[in-house]
Motif scaffolding. Structure first.
Motif, PDB file in Angstrom:
ATOM      1  N   GLN A 124       8.122   4.698 -12.619  1.00  0.00           N
ATOM      2  CA  GLN A 124       6.971   3.780 -12.645  1.00  0.00           C
ATOM      3  C   GLN A 124       7.035   2.805 -11.483  1.00  0.00           C
ATOM      4  O   GLN A 124       6.014   2.469 -10.893  1.00  0.00           O
ATOM      5  CB  GLN A 124       6.918   3.003 -13.958  1.00  0.00           C
ATOM      6  N   ARG A 125       8.214   2.370 -11.128  1.00  0.00           N
ATOM      7  CA  ARG A 125       8.360   1.434 -10.012  1.00  0.00           C
ATOM      8  C   ARG A 125       8.004   2.112  -8.690  1.00  0.00           C
ATOM      9  O   ARG A 125       7.511   1.482  -7.780  1.00  0.00           O
ATOM     10  CB  ARG A 125       9.780   0.901  -9.947  1.00  0.00           C
ATOM     11  N   ARG A 126       8.322   3.392  -8.601  1.00  0.00           N
ATOM     12  CA  ARG A 126       8.035   4.127  -7.380  1.00  0.00           C
ATOM     13  C   ARG A 126       6.561   4.498  -7.266  1.00  0.00           C
ATOM     14  O   ARG A 126       6.096   4.836  -6.202  1.00  0.00           O
ATOM     15  CB  ARG A 126       8.869   5.407  -7.326  1.00  0.00           C
ATOM     16  N   ALA A 127       5.846   4.445  -8.364  1.00  0.00           N
ATOM     17  CA  ALA A 127       4.424   4.798  -8.341  1.00  0.00           C
ATOM     18  C   ALA A 127       3.666   3.775  -7.499  1.00  0.00           C
ATOM     19  O   ALA A 127       4.186   2.717  -7.145  1.00  0.00           O
ATOM     20  CB  ALA A 127       3.867   4.834  -9.763  1.00  0.00           C
ATOM     21  N   GLU A 128       2.425   4.091  -7.209  1.00  0.00           N
ATOM     22  CA  GLU A 128       1.585   3.217  -6.390  1.00  0.00           C
ATOM     23  C   GLU A 128       1.530   1.837  -7.029  1.00  0.00           C
ATOM     24  O   GLU A 128       1.327   1.697  -8.236  1.00  0.00           O
ATOM     25  CB  GLU A 128       0.187   3.824  -6.302  1.00  0.00           C
ATOM     26  N   PRO A 129       1.696   0.815  -6.209  1.00  0.00           N
ATOM     27  CA  PRO A 129       1.671  -0.530  -6.785  1.00  0.00           C
ATOM     28  C   PRO A 129       0.305  -0.839  -7.397  1.00  0.00           C
ATOM     29  O   PRO A 129      -0.707  -0.313  -6.975  1.00  0.00           O
ATOM     30  CB  PRO A 129       1.958  -1.453  -5.596  1.00  0.00           C
ATOM     31  N   ALA A 130       0.320  -1.699  -8.366  1.00  0.00           N
ATOM     32  CA  ALA A 130      -0.920  -2.073  -9.055  1.00  0.00           C
ATOM     33  C   ALA A 130      -1.840  -2.802  -8.090  1.00  0.00           C
ATOM     34  O   ALA A 130      -1.394  -3.574  -7.239  1.00  0.00           O
ATOM     35  CB  ALA A 130      -0.610  -2.951 -10.254  1.00  0.00           C
TER      36      ALA A 130
END
Length: 137
Positions: free
Chosen positions: A123-129
């Protein structure tokens, strides 16, 4: 004053006392077997140390001089396996089963913890919010 009849001893108490004595006897037998196994291992270890260069201790005290039997990788691992097997024989089968089940549960919990941690890392590696500025009035 009322007359009370003498009470008979609880018949179940004799059964539990007999079961307790039987349990104690079995425990003593297991302790005796464990003690015998430990004495046997100590005697084997002493015989192994006595076989070193005329019974002299090596310079570091714990070193074993290289020999053909040690070069093959046997020795320490084999003795450890024997010790583990003798300890395993001392544990009753029902307790062994319960320990295996408990270990299985612990391993499943560790697996779930690893899965949870990996999901958080992904989740941390996913695109930032996406952040949107909100004007303050």
């Amino acid at each position: 004053m009322e007359h009370s009849e003498p009470q008979e001893p609880n018949p179940g108490a004799a059964d539990t006392a007999g079961a307790g004595d039987d349990l104690l006897r079995r425990l003593e037998e297991r302790l005796e077997r464990a003690s015998s196994a430990a004495e046997r291992l100590i005697a084997e270890a002493a015989a192994g140390v006595g076989g070193l260069a005329g019974g002299e201790l090596p310079p570091a005290g714990w070193q074993v001089p290289p020999s053909e039997s040690n070069a093959a990788g046997s020795g320490g691992g084999e003795v450890l396996a024997q010790v583990i097997q003798s300890l395993r024989e001392l544990i009753p089968p029902d307790l062994q089963r319960r320990l295996v089940e408990a270990l299985h549960e612990v391993l499943l919990a560790i697996r779930a913890l690893i899965d949870w941690y990996l999901a958080r890392v992904e989740q941390r590696r996913a695109e930032p919010a996406k952040v949107q500025d909100i004007p303050i009035q």
